[in-house]
Design a protein around this motif. Sequence first.
Motif, short mmCIF file in Angstrom:
data_model
loop_
_atom_site.label_atom_id
_atom_site.label_comp_id
_atom_site.label_asym_id
_atom_site.label_seq_id
_atom_site.Cartn_x
_atom_site.Cartn_y
_atom_site.Cartn_z
N ARG A 1 -6.20 14.64 -14.64
CA ARG A 1 -6.22 14.16 -16.04
C ARG A 1 -4.80 13.90 -16.54
NH1 ARG A 1 -10.11 17.38 -17.16
NH2 ARG A 1 -8.82 19.13 -17.80
N ARG A 2 -3.90 14.85 -16.31
CA ARG A 2 -2.50 14.69 -16.74
C ARG A 2 -1.86 13.47 -16.08
NH1 ARG A 2 0.93 19.40 -18.48
NH2 ARG A 2 -0.51 21.08 -18.96
N ALA A 3 -2.20 13.24 -14.82
CA ALA A 3 -1.60 12.13 -14.07
C ALA A 3 -2.24 10.79 -14.44
CB ALA A 3 -1.74 12.37 -12.57
N GLY A 4 -3.39 10.84 -15.11
CA GLY A 4 -4.09 9.60 -15.47
C GLY A 4 -4.74 8.94 -14.27
N VAL A 5 -5.21 9.76 -13.33
CA VAL A 5 -5.86 9.22 -12.13
C VAL A 5 -7.24 9.85 -11.99
CG1 VAL A 5 -3.62 8.90 -11.01
CG2 VAL A 5 -4.95 10.94 -10.50
N GLN B 1 0.83 -1.20 0.00
CA GLN B 1 0.00 0.00 0.00
C GLN B 1 0.87 1.25 0.00
OE1 GLN B 1 -3.26 0.38 -0.45
NE2 GLN B 1 -2.95 2.59 -0.39
N ALA B 2 1.95 1.22 0.76
CA ALA B 2 2.85 2.39 0.82
C ALA B 2 3.48 2.65 -0.55
CB ALA B 2 3.94 2.17 1.86
N GLU B 3 3.84 1.60 -1.28
CA GLU B 3 4.42 1.77 -2.62
C GLU B 3 3.38 2.32 -3.59
OE1 GLU B 3 7.81 -1.75 -2.68
OE2 GLU B 3 5.72 -2.29 -3.09
N ARG B 4 2.14 1.84 -3.50
CA ARG B 4 1.07 2.35 -4.37
C ARG B 4 0.77 3.82 -4.06
NH1 ARG B 4 -0.99 -2.72 -3.14
NH2 ARG B 4 -2.59 -1.87 -1.77
N THR B 5 0.77 4.16 -2.77
CA THR B 5 0.53 5.54 -2.37
C THR B 5 1.64 6.45 -2.88
OG1 THR B 5 -0.73 4.89 -0.42
CG2 THR B 5 0.27 7.08 -0.37
N ALA B 6 2.88 6.03 -2.71
CA ALA B 6 4.01 6.83 -3.17
C ALA B 6 3.97 7.03 -4.68
CB ALA B 6 5.33 6.18 -2.75
N ALA B 7 3.63 5.98 -5.41
CA ALA B 7 3.55 6.07 -6.87
C ALA B 7 2.44 7.03 -7.30
CB ALA B 7 3.32 4.69 -7.48
N MET B 8 1.29 6.95 -6.63
CA MET B 8 0.16 7.84 -6.95
C MET B 8 0.54 9.29 -6.66
SD MET B 8 -3.00 8.28 -7.91
CE MET B 8 -3.74 6.67 -7.81
N ARG B 9 1.15 9.53 -5.51
CA ARG B 9 1.56 10.89 -5.15
C ARG B 9 2.58 11.44 -6.16
NH1 ARG B 9 0.44 13.06 -0.18
NH2 ARG B 9 2.44 14.16 -0.13
N THR B 10 3.53 10.61 -6.56
CA THR B 10 4.54 11.05 -7.52
C THR B 10 3.89 11.42 -8.85
OG1 THR B 10 6.26 9.75 -6.45
CG2 THR B 10 6.65 10.38 -8.74
N LYS B 11 2.95 10.62 -9.32
CA LYS B 11 2.24 10.94 -10.57
C LYS B 11 1.54 12.30 -10.46
CE LYS B 11 0.22 7.12 -12.81
NZ LYS B 11 -0.79 6.05 -12.80
N LEU B 12 0.86 12.51 -9.34
CA LEU B 12 0.14 13.76 -9.15
C LEU B 12 1.10 14.95 -9.03
CD1 LEU B 12 -2.59 12.46 -6.71
CD2 LEU B 12 -3.03 13.55 -8.93
N LEU B 13 2.19 14.77 -8.30
CA LEU B 13 3.15 15.86 -8.11
C LEU B 13 3.83 16.23 -9.42
CD1 LEU B 13 4.70 14.72 -4.71
CD2 LEU B 13 2.95 16.48 -5.09
N ASP B 14 4.22 15.24 -10.20
CA ASP B 14 4.84 15.51 -11.50
C ASP B 14 3.85 16.20 -12.44
OD1 ASP B 14 7.25 14.41 -10.66
OD2 ASP B 14 6.88 12.46 -11.62
N ALA B 15 2.60 15.76 -12.43
CA ALA B 15 1.58 16.39 -13.27
C ALA B 15 1.32 17.83 -12.84
CB ALA B 15 0.29 15.57 -13.23
N ALA B 16 1.35 18.08 -11.53
CA ALA B 16 1.13 19.44 -11.04
C ALA B 16 2.26 20.37 -11.48
CB ALA B 16 1.02 19.44 -9.51
N VAL B 17 3.50 19.91 -11.40
CA VAL B 17 4.62 20.74 -11.85
C VAL B 17 4.49 21.01 -13.34
CG1 VAL B 17 7.12 20.77 -12.24
CG2 VAL B 17 6.20 20.04 -10.03
#
Length: 197
Positions: free
Chosen positions: A51-55, A17-33
């Motif tokens: 939308r950019r993050a695909g989530v 779960q921690a790995e999935r959470t970290a991956a989701m957060r990274t996708k969102l953070l990269d898309a925000a930048v």
Amino acid sequence: MLGVTPDTEVVKPARTQAERTAAMRTKLLDAAVDSLVDLGYARTTTQGIARRAGVSRGAQLHHFPTKESLVVAAVEHLVDKRLQEILAAEVDAGRGVEVLADAFSGPLFYAALELWVAARTDPALYEATVPLERKVNDALRRGSAAVFGDRFDADAIELTIELVRGLAVSALFRTPEAEQSLRARLLPVWESKVETS
């Protein structure tokens, strides 16, 4: 058919779960930048970031309930990565000011600049950005002290950080060639004026 074995499927271990959470957060953070750099703060939306993050929007809201929390976390994410790169790099002592000036370029700088301008008139964003800016300034001072050693005193380091930050803002209105020429001319002059030895 003797000797023939069926293809075996390689099963990857399930992520925690921690790995999935970290991956989701990274996708969102990269898309925000990416959104801050491409669209600016005013046109960046949480829906667009999702939308950019695909989530899903729900996943985005679960991790970052407000636009401010998401974009500030995104810039902090980039700051941490960039500072690690700068501090890990072996820097020629003679290029210290150039290396510091390079830190104020690229997606991190443009995303941070978007936050600074928006925070001037957005109280919630301002409050969220202040701790990040303190962290960035502290890290820049520590990193600069490591790069410059005893060649620059604390005041010279602080002035140098302010100088390269100002150069980076005004570089928005210069061509890359003009910026390189200006830096090549002014940074050595500055360094010679503030160097202690």
